[in-house]
Write an enzyme that holds these catalytic residues in place. Structure first.
Site, PDB file in Angstrom:
ATOM      1  N   THR A  18      53.563 -28.902  25.976  1.00 40.24           N
ATOM      2  CA  THR A  18      52.440 -28.896  24.965  1.00 40.24           C
ATOM      3  C   THR A  18      51.178 -29.002  25.088  1.00 40.24           C
ATOM      4  O   THR A  18      50.380 -28.452  24.529  1.00 40.24           O
ATOM      5  CB  THR A  18      53.214 -30.355  23.975  1.00 40.24           C
ATOM      6  OG1 THR A  18      54.618 -30.208  23.576  1.00 40.24           O
ATOM      7  CG2 THR A  18      52.185 -30.693  22.933  1.00 40.24           C
ATOM      8  N   LYS A  39      56.367 -24.213  16.547  1.00 35.45           N
ATOM      9  CA  LYS A  39      57.506 -24.517  17.234  1.00 35.45           C
ATOM     10  C   LYS A  39      58.791 -24.653  16.489  1.00 35.45           C
ATOM     11  O   LYS A  39      58.795 -25.100  15.489  1.00 35.45           O
ATOM     12  CB  LYS A  39      57.288 -26.231  17.449  1.00 35.45           C
ATOM     13  CG  LYS A  39      58.343 -26.835  18.628  1.00 35.45           C
ATOM     14  CD  LYS A  39      57.852 -28.202  19.004  1.00 35.45           C
ATOM     15  CE  LYS A  39      58.643 -28.776  19.987  1.00 35.45           C
ATOM     16  NZ  LYS A  39      58.368 -28.191  21.271  1.00 35.45           N
TER      17      LYS A  39
END
Length: 228
Positions: A18, A39
């Site tokens: 991330t 995502k």
């Protein structure tokens, strides 16, 4: 698709995907590019926030999207089963990526866990998504310590065997005082696949957003996200 699409996968969970995705996004924004981040599956929340919330906080990018959000921090199929909901199919993810690509210069797609974690009810993985998006390439995020060379080589080989272009490798958390093993690993990672694209400092995700945005372009090479 008119945009550059780059997938971001990891050699394992908790390797810094991330924050690396955020660094890539921040570098693009600093270069004047429009960016969307997607995502496919968000499994697990911290204080009600997911990975896309982290990316918005660090980068200021507001075009962030999730295919589905699941509460339990487990593999997507297990988490969805516990929640009693179906996972979106590959066609839904591909349609979302294509729509974002029409509206942005770059689309970054962050996986869940490692490369071959199953993201759909029929077992499709991030590798399958990447293989289906023509012209895309994948950034592999790895650890700095013992075992990373094997895990990184396995991930790169799995992508290459599926015909997926590998943009390169990024160390997701580089310590302020690396050990000799870590320093050796950093040199050796340069020989795996297309080589090492950069290293994100340990703790970068705790930086003030202004500091993160200023420094991110120095952590990762521009080539994996700006190359055609």
């Amino acid at each position: 698709m008119t945009a550059h699409v780059r997938f971001v996968t990891g050699t394992d969970t908790e390797v810094g995907k991330t924050v690396t995705t955020a660094a890539l996004a921040a570098a693009l924004v600093a270069d004047g590019r429009s960016v969307a981040v997607y995502k496919p599956v968000q499994s697990g929340l911290e204080d009600g926030a997911g990975d896309m919330d982290t990316i918005t906080r660090l980068t200021g990018v507001t075009s962030v999207h999730e295919g589905i959000r699941l509460p339990d921090p487990m593999a997507p199929r297990a988490s969805a089963a516990r929640a009693g909901v179906p996972l979106p199919p590959v066609t839904t993810h591909l349609a979302t990526i294509a729509a974002l690509a029409e509206r942005h210069d770059h689309v970054l797609v962050e996986g869940a866990g490692g490369l071959l974690v199953e993201l759909t009810d029929d077992g499709a993985t991030l590798a399958d998504l990447a293989a289906a998006v023509e012209g895309s390439a994948t950034v592999v995020v790895c650890r700095s310590g013992l075992g990373t060379l094997n895990h990184t080589a396995l991930t790169v080989e799995a992508l290459q065997r599926r015909g997926v272009a590998v943009a390169g490798v990024v160390i997701g958390s580089w310590p302020e005082r690396p050990s000799e093993i870590e320093s050796d690993n950093r040199r050796c990672l340069g020989a795996i696949g297309p080589g090492l694209l950069g290293a994100v400092p340990a703790g970068a995700g705790r930086s003030a957003p202004a500091v993160f945005r200023e420094r991110a372009p120095t952590w990762v090479a521009r080539s994996p996200v700006t190359a055609a």
